[in-house]
Write a protein that holds these residues in place. Sequence first.
Motif, PDB file in Angstrom:
ATOM      1  N   GLN A 110       0.813  -1.210   0.000  1.00 48.03           N
ATOM      2  CA  GLN A 110       0.000   0.000   0.000  1.00 48.03           C
ATOM      3  C   GLN A 110       0.855   1.272   0.000  1.00 48.03           C
ATOM      4  O   GLN A 110       0.476   2.262  -0.610  1.00 48.03           O
ATOM      5  CB  GLN A 110      -0.919   0.023   1.238  1.00 48.03           C
ATOM      6  N   GLN A 111       1.979   1.218   0.731  1.00 47.06           N
ATOM      7  CA  GLN A 111       2.808   2.413   0.890  1.00 47.06           C
ATOM      8  C   GLN A 111       4.286   2.059   0.734  1.00 47.06           C
ATOM      9  O   GLN A 111       4.694   0.941   1.045  1.00 47.06           O
ATOM     10  CB  GLN A 111       2.616   3.031   2.273  1.00 47.06           C
ATOM     11  N   ILE A 112       5.046   3.028   0.264  1.00 48.15           N
ATOM     12  CA  ILE A 112       6.500   2.876   0.247  1.00 48.15           C
ATOM     13  C   ILE A 112       7.088   4.044   1.034  1.00 48.15           C
ATOM     14  O   ILE A 112       6.543   5.151   1.019  1.00 48.15           O
ATOM     15  CB  ILE A 112       7.071   2.842  -1.185  1.00 48.15           C
ATOM     16  N   ASN A 113       8.170   3.773   1.742  1.00 51.02           N
ATOM     17  CA  ASN A 113       8.850   4.804   2.511  1.00 51.02           C
ATOM     18  C   ASN A 113      10.184   5.089   1.839  1.00 51.02           C
ATOM     19  O   ASN A 113      10.987   4.180   1.626  1.00 51.02           O
ATOM     20  CB  ASN A 113       9.049   4.359   3.957  1.00 51.02           C
ATOM     21  N   LEU A 114      10.425   6.342   1.519  1.00 51.93           N
ATOM     22  CA  LEU A 114      11.626   6.727   0.780  1.00 51.93           C
ATOM     23  C   LEU A 114      12.764   7.214   1.669  1.00 51.93           C
ATOM     24  O   LEU A 114      13.835   7.542   1.163  1.00 51.93           O
ATOM     25  CB  LEU A 114      11.279   7.817  -0.235  1.00 51.93           C
ATOM     26  N   ALA A 115      12.582   7.250   2.978  1.00 47.25           N
ATOM     27  CA  ALA A 115      13.606   7.796   3.874  1.00 47.25           C
ATOM     28  C   ALA A 115      14.941   7.075   3.731  1.00 47.25           C
ATOM     29  O   ALA A 115      15.986   7.717   3.613  1.00 47.25           O
ATOM     30  CB  ALA A 115      13.126   7.745   5.321  1.00 47.25           C
TER      31      ALA A 115
END
Length: 182
Positions: A110-115
């Motif tokens: 559902q989501q991706i985190n780019l940090a």
Amino acid sequence: MKKLKEYEINIAKLSNKTHQYEFDMDDSFFDLFSGEIIHGGKLHADVELEKTESILTLHFNIKGTVRITCDRSLEEFDQPVDVQETFRMKFGPEDKELDEDLWQIAFETQQINLAQHLYDYIGLSLPMKKLHPRFLEEMDEDSDEDILIYSSKKSGADDDSGDDDDDNGDIDPRWDALRNLN
């Protein structure tokens, strides 16, 4: 980890087209990671996400400065950063890394985190030898002194002079045994 949520993108709700995102990174961003190389900084990232049915293509453009420690003087200084990178995520049955610039993510993601990607690209853009700018200026002025070339073989002019070690007779007998192996 409320701060990490700032770097999340909800890909489930995105339509198949190009989307633009902006992220600002400061000292609090670098505090989220346990790295010892980057002590802080102020950067801005423009991320362009191209979504299709089967792949996400992310174009990163990161500019700013980070605070790092000089390897020679252990003094902190600001290092400029300018990064342009492309990263792809393809949909598949499970999460796994296929290549350094291509990951497979599960269909139900559902989501991706780019940090982590942002932090890694910043870290990889830093020079191997971190020198304060004043040392870089000195190196430019004294460039001849910084380059040393070592050679274990005599040059052609030295070989023609007739001063071979074989003629001296002061050769360790162990070396004679090694020369006979040829």
